[in-house]
Design an enzyme around this catalytic site. Structure first.
Site, PDB file in Angstrom:
ATOM      1  N   GLY A 129       0.815  -1.212   0.000  1.00 40.45           N
ATOM      2  CA  GLY A 129       0.000   0.000   0.000  1.00 40.45           C
ATOM      3  C   GLY A 129       0.842   1.253   0.000  1.00 40.45           C
ATOM      4  O   GLY A 129       1.590   1.522  -0.922  1.00 40.45           O
ATOM      5  N   GLY A 130       0.705   2.056   1.066  1.00 39.23           N
ATOM      6  CA  GLY A 130       1.379   3.346   1.137  1.00 39.23           C
ATOM      7  C   GLY A 130       0.501   4.463   0.617  1.00 39.23           C
ATOM      8  O   GLY A 130      -0.606   4.247   0.096  1.00 39.23           O
ATOM      9  N   TRP A 131       0.977   5.679   0.747  1.00 36.35           N
ATOM     10  CA  TRP A 131       0.187   6.866   0.378  1.00 36.35           C
ATOM     11  C   TRP A 131      -0.290   6.806  -1.064  1.00 36.35           C
ATOM     12  O   TRP A 131      -1.460   7.041  -1.354  1.00 36.35           O
ATOM     13  CB  TRP A 131       1.021   8.112   0.626  1.00 36.35           C
ATOM     14  CG  TRP A 131       0.360   9.397   0.235  1.00 36.35           C
ATOM     15  CD1 TRP A 131       0.641  10.173  -0.838  1.00 36.35           C
ATOM     16  CD2 TRP A 131      -0.714  10.050   0.921  1.00 36.35           C
ATOM     17  NE1 TRP A 131      -0.175  11.276  -0.872  1.00 36.35           N
ATOM     18  CE2 TRP A 131      -1.019  11.233   0.206  1.00 36.35           C
ATOM     19  CE3 TRP A 131      -1.446   9.751   2.081  1.00 36.35           C
ATOM     20  CZ2 TRP A 131      -2.023  12.116   0.595  1.00 36.35           C
ATOM     21  CZ3 TRP A 131      -2.446  10.645   2.481  1.00 36.35           C
ATOM     22  CH2 TRP A 131      -2.722  11.797   1.732  1.00 36.35           C
ATOM     23  N   GLU A 172      -4.047   3.847   3.436  1.00 38.37           N
ATOM     24  CA  GLU A 172      -4.216   5.260   3.790  1.00 38.37           C
ATOM     25  C   GLU A 172      -5.338   5.880   2.949  1.00 38.37           C
ATOM     26  O   GLU A 172      -5.070   6.392   1.876  1.00 38.37           O
ATOM     27  CB  GLU A 172      -2.889   5.987   3.583  1.00 38.37           C
ATOM     28  CG  GLU A 172      -1.749   5.389   4.403  1.00 38.37           C
ATOM     29  CD  GLU A 172      -0.437   6.150   4.309  1.00 38.37           C
ATOM     30  OE1 GLU A 172      -0.459   7.358   4.002  1.00 38.37           O
ATOM     31  OE2 GLU A 172       0.603   5.544   4.541  1.00 38.37           O
ATOM     32  N   TYR A 173      -6.616   5.844   3.452  1.00 42.01           N
ATOM     33  CA  TYR A 173      -7.015   5.387   4.781  1.00 42.01           C
ATOM     34  C   TYR A 173      -8.341   4.640   4.661  1.00 42.01           C
ATOM     35  O   TYR A 173      -9.206   5.039   3.859  1.00 42.01           O
ATOM     36  CB  TYR A 173      -7.201   6.569   5.747  1.00 42.01           C
ATOM     37  CG  TYR A 173      -5.932   7.365   5.916  1.00 42.01           C
ATOM     38  CD1 TYR A 173      -4.910   6.931   6.743  1.00 42.01           C
ATOM     39  CD2 TYR A 173      -5.769   8.545   5.207  1.00 42.01           C
ATOM     40  CE1 TYR A 173      -3.742   7.678   6.905  1.00 42.01           C
ATOM     41  CE2 TYR A 173      -4.602   9.282   5.357  1.00 42.01           C
ATOM     42  CZ  TYR A 173      -3.597   8.846   6.202  1.00 42.01           C
ATOM     43  OH  TYR A 173      -2.448   9.571   6.331  1.00 42.01           O
ATOM     44  N   MET A 235       1.075   6.407  12.830  1.00 45.09           N
ATOM     45  CA  MET A 235       1.907   7.318  12.036  1.00 45.09           C
ATOM     46  C   MET A 235       1.905   8.710  12.662  1.00 45.09           C
ATOM     47  O   MET A 235       1.309   9.665  12.147  1.00 45.09           O
ATOM     48  CB  MET A 235       1.426   7.325  10.588  1.00 45.09           C
ATOM     49  CG  MET A 235       1.636   5.986   9.902  1.00 45.09           C
ATOM     50  SD  MET A 235       1.148   5.961   8.162  1.00 45.09           S
ATOM     51  CE  MET A 235      -0.635   5.773   8.315  1.00 45.09           C
ATOM     52  N   THR A 236       2.599   8.820  13.776  1.00 44.38           N
ATOM     53  CA  THR A 236       2.587  10.044  14.588  1.00 44.38           C
ATOM     54  C   THR A 236       3.662  11.023  14.111  1.00 44.38           C
ATOM     55  O   THR A 236       4.607  11.359  14.843  1.00 44.38           O
ATOM     56  CB  THR A 236       2.771   9.683  16.074  1.00 44.38           C
ATOM     57  OG1 THR A 236       3.851   8.752  16.211  1.00 44.38           O
ATOM     58  CG2 THR A 236       1.511   9.057  16.625  1.00 44.38           C
ATOM     59  N   TYR A 237       3.510  11.471  12.896  1.00 48.13           N
ATOM     60  CA  TYR A 237       4.375  12.472  12.266  1.00 48.13           C
ATOM     61  C   TYR A 237       3.576  13.111  11.142  1.00 48.13           C
ATOM     62  O   TYR A 237       2.430  12.704  10.858  1.00 48.13           O
ATOM     63  CB  TYR A 237       5.676  11.846  11.750  1.00 48.13           C
ATOM     64  CG  TYR A 237       5.503  10.483  11.111  1.00 48.13           C
ATOM     65  CD1 TYR A 237       4.957  10.347   9.844  1.00 48.13           C
ATOM     66  CD2 TYR A 237       5.876   9.321  11.781  1.00 48.13           C
ATOM     67  CE1 TYR A 237       4.791   9.103   9.257  1.00 48.13           C
ATOM     68  CE2 TYR A 237       5.704   8.072  11.203  1.00 48.13           C
ATOM     69  CZ  TYR A 237       5.162   7.974   9.937  1.00 48.13           C
ATOM     70  OH  TYR A 237       4.980   6.736   9.366  1.00 48.13           O
ATOM     71  N   ASP A 238       4.142  14.144  10.533  1.00 47.73           N
ATOM     72  CA  ASP A 238       3.438  14.883   9.468  1.00 47.73           C
ATOM     73  C   ASP A 238       2.138  15.521   9.963  1.00 47.73           C
ATOM     74  O   ASP A 238       1.193  15.683   9.194  1.00 47.73           O
ATOM     75  CB  ASP A 238       3.141  13.986   8.261  1.00 47.73           C
ATOM     76  CG  ASP A 238       4.382  13.699   7.442  1.00 47.73           C
ATOM     77  OD1 ASP A 238       5.402  14.394   7.635  1.00 47.73           O
ATOM     78  OD2 ASP A 238       4.352  12.772   6.616  1.00 47.73           O
TER      79      ASP A 238
END
Length: 398
Positions: A129-131, A172-173, A235-238
């Site tokens: 997957g991924g963005w 996502e997502y 995913m605790t960033y961006d």
């Protein structure tokens, strides 16, 4: 995890010898060994050998290979050439032996097999997957069993059978919007993960990357997902980016809120509490750390909250740069909300350092989380300072 343009590779001398494995975090009396996890991407110039020579392989419990594709509702290879076709020269090989045409598995898969032989305790997962690669999950959710069977066949392909210890789902997502929007319903991801668990068996590792945005978290039954998964990678960033260009400047991965933060809920702590509030057990949550910074240019204020004229220049994407570059070109000038920021010239960057990562690991230990993961290894230093901070921080007593 976002699929971003190529991040910098670590330039290591071909003759470097592999360091001995340092001890990984030990199990505590309250639970199993914390997971020290990092993603390795199949694009760019970084080599599997870098994971070995940096010492990261000896610190990690799990390495996640990104990304495979989800095509027509099935699992498929993401980049056949990089994964299994590209011949690896001796200087880039884990064991210093070059690939030979027609002889054995080539590409990253061949190198991962060599890496696992040197580090028997290291588990390797294949992430799908991924963005930019999540669109296919909507179709996969319509027949989770067929999707899971396709993934099992791919993981067990005779050419690399035994290489992968499990699978990571990076959708996502689910039932929310990312690059595209999905309306599969709150049980869609749970159905996929349950089917994978059934197909791969109880000993396989099955994980899922999950959002840190509270609205997206409420769109899916993550407690149901956690029942079938080994862990959920938050995913605790961006939390803040430079897309708008004019600010206000804000750290993209604050641990906690601070005075003046544009959105008080845009923190690691809020995301973790959100997952726990949805019924996800803390031992099944991994805290996410980004090995990169996000930054602005045209900034006149050293403190967070300043205005800008646009994103700062990055080597491969505006507003984004590896930690290994930023520590030398724009070193930290302060901390806020449990992460670092740097003001140099008219540029303002935020990123995690070994010191702030240790603070985040102390939080993970005190909150009884299952460990932490990093996106992604190419942003670390040639001697794996960030991975080391994760491993030693998680090993420290609470």
């Amino acid at each position: 995890m976002r699929v971003v343009p190529v991040l910098a590779a670590m330039a290591l001398l071909a003759g470097c010898s592999a360091p001995a494995d340092p001890p990984r975090p030990a199990p505590s009396a309250a639970g199993p060994m914390p997971r020290v996890v990092a993603y390795f991407t199949n694009w760019g110039n970084d080599q599997v050998r870098d994971v070995e020579t940096s010492g990261a392989a000896g610190r990690l419990t799990d390495l996640v290979y990104a990304f495979g594709k989800v095509t027509d509702g099935t699992c498929a290879t993401g980049d056949t050439w990089a994964d299994q076709g590209r011949p690896i020269a001796a200087r880039n090989s884990v064991d210093g032996v070059a690939d030979v045409a027609g002889q054995g598995l080539r590409g990253n898969f061949g190198q991962l097999r060599k890496l696992k032989a040197r580090h028997p305790g290291l588990r390797v997962l294949w992430s799908f997957g991924g963005w930019t690669g999540s669109r296919g999950f909507t179709e996969a959710a319509q027949d989770p069993g067929a999707f899971a069977r396709s993934c099992a066949r791919l993981l067990r392909d005779p050419r690399w059978a035994g290489l992968f210890d499990g699978i990571d789902v990076d959708w996502e997502y689910p039932n929310a919007c990312g690059l595209t929007c999905d309306e599969s319903g709150p049980q869609a991801l749970a159905g996929i993960v349950a089917a994978l668990r059934h197909e791969l068996g109880p000993d396989a590792v099955v994980t899922a990357a999950v959002p840190a945005d509270l609205g997206k978290l409420r769109a899916t039954d993550y407690a149901a997902v956690a029942r079938h998964a080994d862990w959920l990678s938050a995913m605790t960033y961006d939390f803040f980016g430079t897309g708008g260009g004019t600010g206000p400047t804000a750290p993209h991965s604050a641990l906690r809120a601070y005075p003046g933060i544009p959105r008080p809920a845009a923190t690691t702590d809020a995301a973790v509490r959100g997952l726990l509030g949805l019924g996800v057990p803390p031992e099944k949550v991994l805290l996410g750390v980004g090995f990169y910074g996000r930054g602005w240019s045209g900034v006149t204020s050293a403190a967070p909250g300043g205005q800008a004229t646009g994103p700062a220049r990055g080597r491969y994407e505006e507003g984004l740069e590896d930690y290994d570059v930023l520590r030398r070109t724009c070193p930290p000038t302060g901390t806020v909300g449990g992460t670092a920021y740097a003001f140099c010239g008219d540029r303002w960057w935020s990123y995690d350092t070994p010191e702030t990562i240790r603070t985040k690991m102390a939080y993970a230990v005190s909150t009884h989380l299952g460990g932490a993961f990093a996106w992604e290894l190419s942003g670390d230093t040639p001697d794996a300072q960030l991975v080391t901070a994760m491993a030693t921080g998680l090993a420290a007593p609470s």
